[in-house]
Structures are given as C-alpha cells and as structure tokens.
Scaffold this active site. Structure first.
Site, PDB file in Angstrom:
ATOM      1  CB  CYS A 142     -15.254   3.518   1.298  1.00  0.00           C
ATOM      2  SG  CYS A 142     -16.247   2.348   2.185  1.00  0.00           S
ATOM      3  CE  LYS A 163     -19.118  -4.704   5.015  1.00  0.00           C
ATOM      4  NZ  LYS A 163     -18.109  -6.058   4.500  1.00  0.00           N
ATOM      5  CB  SER A 192     -19.227  -2.735   1.219  1.00  0.00           C
ATOM      6  OG  SER A 192     -18.836  -3.716   2.078  1.00  0.00           O
ATOM      7  CG  HIS A 235     -17.062   0.337  -2.033  1.00  0.00           C
ATOM      8  ND1 HIS A 235     -15.488   0.552  -2.185  1.00  0.00           N
ATOM      9  CD2 HIS A 235     -17.374   0.126  -0.952  1.00  0.00           C
ATOM     10  CE1 HIS A 235     -15.094   0.710  -0.876  1.00  0.00           C
ATOM     11  NE2 HIS A 235     -16.280   0.107  -0.122  1.00  0.00           N
ATOM     12  CD  GLU A 237     -14.595   0.856  -5.899  1.00  0.00           C
ATOM     13  OE1 GLU A 237     -14.369   0.665  -4.668  1.00  0.00           O
ATOM     14  OE2 GLU A 237     -15.620   1.984  -5.540  1.00  0.00           O
ATOM     15  NE  ARG A 249     -14.466 -10.706   3.775  1.00  0.00           N
ATOM     16  CZ  ARG A 249     -14.565  -9.346   3.495  1.00  0.00           C
ATOM     17  NH1 ARG A 249     -13.805  -8.601   2.413  1.00  0.00           N
ATOM     18  NH2 ARG A 249     -15.684  -8.674   3.886  1.00  0.00           N
TER      19      ARG A 249
END
Length: 312
Positions: A142, A163, A192, A235, A237, A249
C-alpha cells in the site's frame, strides 16, 4: 516448494514451459535447507493487529521462518502499548548489519502528507537503500509501495478525491509469473487508500511489470524482473472485519466515508461482510516466500548480492 521428478520425464518439459520449478534427483540430493530470515518493518499504528495478519499469512507453508519485527523510530505508537514495542521490536540500528531473505514494509496512514513531510522519511529512505544491499526480496504494501516508487523512480502518486475502499475484482496479466502461481484468472482483493499510480507509469519503468490489475482499483501487483522488489497496492493481509472497522472508525470521527464497495451484501453495513480474498492473499505470500526467497537466496546469506540499482 519444487517437485522432484525423474530426469527426462515428459512432464518436465511441459512444466518448465509453464515456468513451474522442477528438480531432478541430482539437484535434490545436494539441497541445503535452513530457516528463512524475514523482517517486518511495521509502520501501522495498531502494530499487534498488523502483526497477526502478516504472521498468519507467513505461517502457511512448510518452511521454517525466523521473523524480526522492526520499528522505524522510538516514538510511542498511538494504538500499541510501549511495553509491547520494547519487548518484541528491534530498532533498525540493531539489525542494520543483518541480511534477510525477505522484508515486508507495511502501509501507513499517511495519505495526505508529502513524503518529505513524513517525520521518519529520512530513516525510511535509509532503510529502502539498505534493503537493496541486505535483502533478497522486499514486498512493499500500500503506502510503502507508492513511497518506494517515489524514492527509487521519482514517480509521484496522485491523490483521489474519495478514498478507494472495498473489495475489487482483479485479473491476472501474466499467468506464468511465479508470484501468481495457482491464481484464478479473476480474483478479489481489498484496497483502502487515497493514493494512486497508473499502470502505465509502473510499466514505463525498465524492469518493472504490472502482473495483476483491476479496472476499478488499477495496478495491484507489480514486480521487478528479478522479483527482488514486489509492490502490492492493496491489502491481501486484511481480516474479514478490517474494512468494516475502518468504516466505523471514520463514521465515529464525524467523517462521511463511502460504504466500502463490494463488501457488505446489498451495500448494507448492518450485514456481515462477504469475504472472498483470503485464499488469494495466502497464495500470494506463499508464492513470494517460495519463488522470491526460498528458491533464490543463497544458503549463506553473507553471499547475498546487491540488487541492481533502480534507474529513473
């Protein structure tokens, strides 16, 4: 892992034509095996969550792996106890003389900062250059992928207005590339980020190739010809709930984030997410460990050669 087959077996030619590594009996009898040495430069604020995600992926092979967790500075992280950092992390200076089979550099929540304004950018540049001499293959995730492209090749990311968040369809561009061994022609991966570099910009660099991309998310996996640098813009992971946690969040912070795409059934955040990326995420890391580290690193790491210097 390679397969051991009799010499002159007809299947050998077919498999080699597909770039599948086979080994005859003579070579197998002279193989030396040792644990792989892998460093993780963890730039994420929640260190423990990221550790678990990455270690889970690294553990899915029969190879023994020694892992060093590395910190880039001595600043107390927001979301990780200082006692954890002191107990389990190495300062970069403590491992600077060591050589590694592999290094993973994580992303970081630094989307809106110019690279030169990042407080640890000077140290980051030092580590990027150090990896050229001390690491067989480095995987940049990323933000780190974009930062490495900027440092080595002078390619600046662009920032999206919104985003890029969600799970996107990708396609394999080089089916015989070992990093993509076993991938379906179409697969899914989470993203992300705000930063973006066009596929054409990656491909314009001599020795780099986009090997998997998405119509919506753009380049996903980019690798150097010698596979000593692997750039992953998403990502693989991520846990099933990670995008949901990020969305919650941002809502709690008073922002108006877009709902992650292709993640909740019917785009309804009250529903559990649809998880369809974890098998390919695991396969990506397994292939990296096997083909970029195990099959290529010298048995004696002191004999590791310096990577060819990137050319702008």
């Amino acid at each position: 892992m390679p397969i051991r087959i009799p010499e002159q077996l007809p299947a050998q030619g077919v498999l080699l034509g597909e770039n599948i590594f086979t080994m005859d009996s003579a070579r197998a009898s002279h193989q030396d095996i040792r644990p792989l040495e892998v460093g993780i430069l963890n730039l994420m604020p929640n260190k423990i969550e990221t550790e678990i995600q990455l270690l889970r992926l690294l553990s899915n092979t029969p190879l023994q792996i020694n892992v060093d967790l590395i910190r880039i500075d001595d600043q107390a992280p927001k979301h990780t106890p200082q006692s954890h950092m002191d107990a389990f992390y190495h300062d970069f200076s403590a491992v600077a003389d060591k050589k590694y089979d592999g290094l993973i550099v994580t992303g970081a929540p630094l989307a809106f900062l110019d690279y030169e304004d990042v407080k640890y950018w000077d140290t980051m540049k030092t580590i990027l250059e150090w990896a050229q001499r001390h690491v067989q293959s480095t995987m940049y995730l990323c933000w780190a992928a974009h930062a490495a492209m900027y440092h080595f090749y002078g390619i600046q990311r662009k920032l999206r207005e919104d985003k890029l968040s969600g799970v996107f369809e990708h396609r394999v561009l080089d089916p015989y590339n070992e990093i993509l061994r076993g991938f379906d022609p179409v697969f899914y991966a989470p993203h992300s980020r705000y930063g973006h570099i066009e596929s054409e910009q990656y491909n314009s660099v001599a020795g780099l190739q986009v090997i998997a991309e998405s119509d919506k998310a753009g380049a996903y996996i980019v690798a150097s010809e010698d596979k000593r640098m692997v750039f992953v813009t998403g990502h693989p992971e991520y846990d099933p709930e990670t995008l949901n946690d990020e969305y919650a969040r941002d809502l709690n912070a008073g922002q108006q984030p877009a709902i992650p795409e292709n993640y909740y059934p019917g785009d309804d955040p009250s529903q559990p997410p649809v998880v369809r990326w974890r098998s390919h995420g695991s396969l990506l890391f397994t292939n990296w460990l096997n083909y970029c580290l195990y099959q290529t690193t010298p048995f004696d790491l002191s004999q590791l050669s310096e990577k060819a210097q990137p050319k702008r």
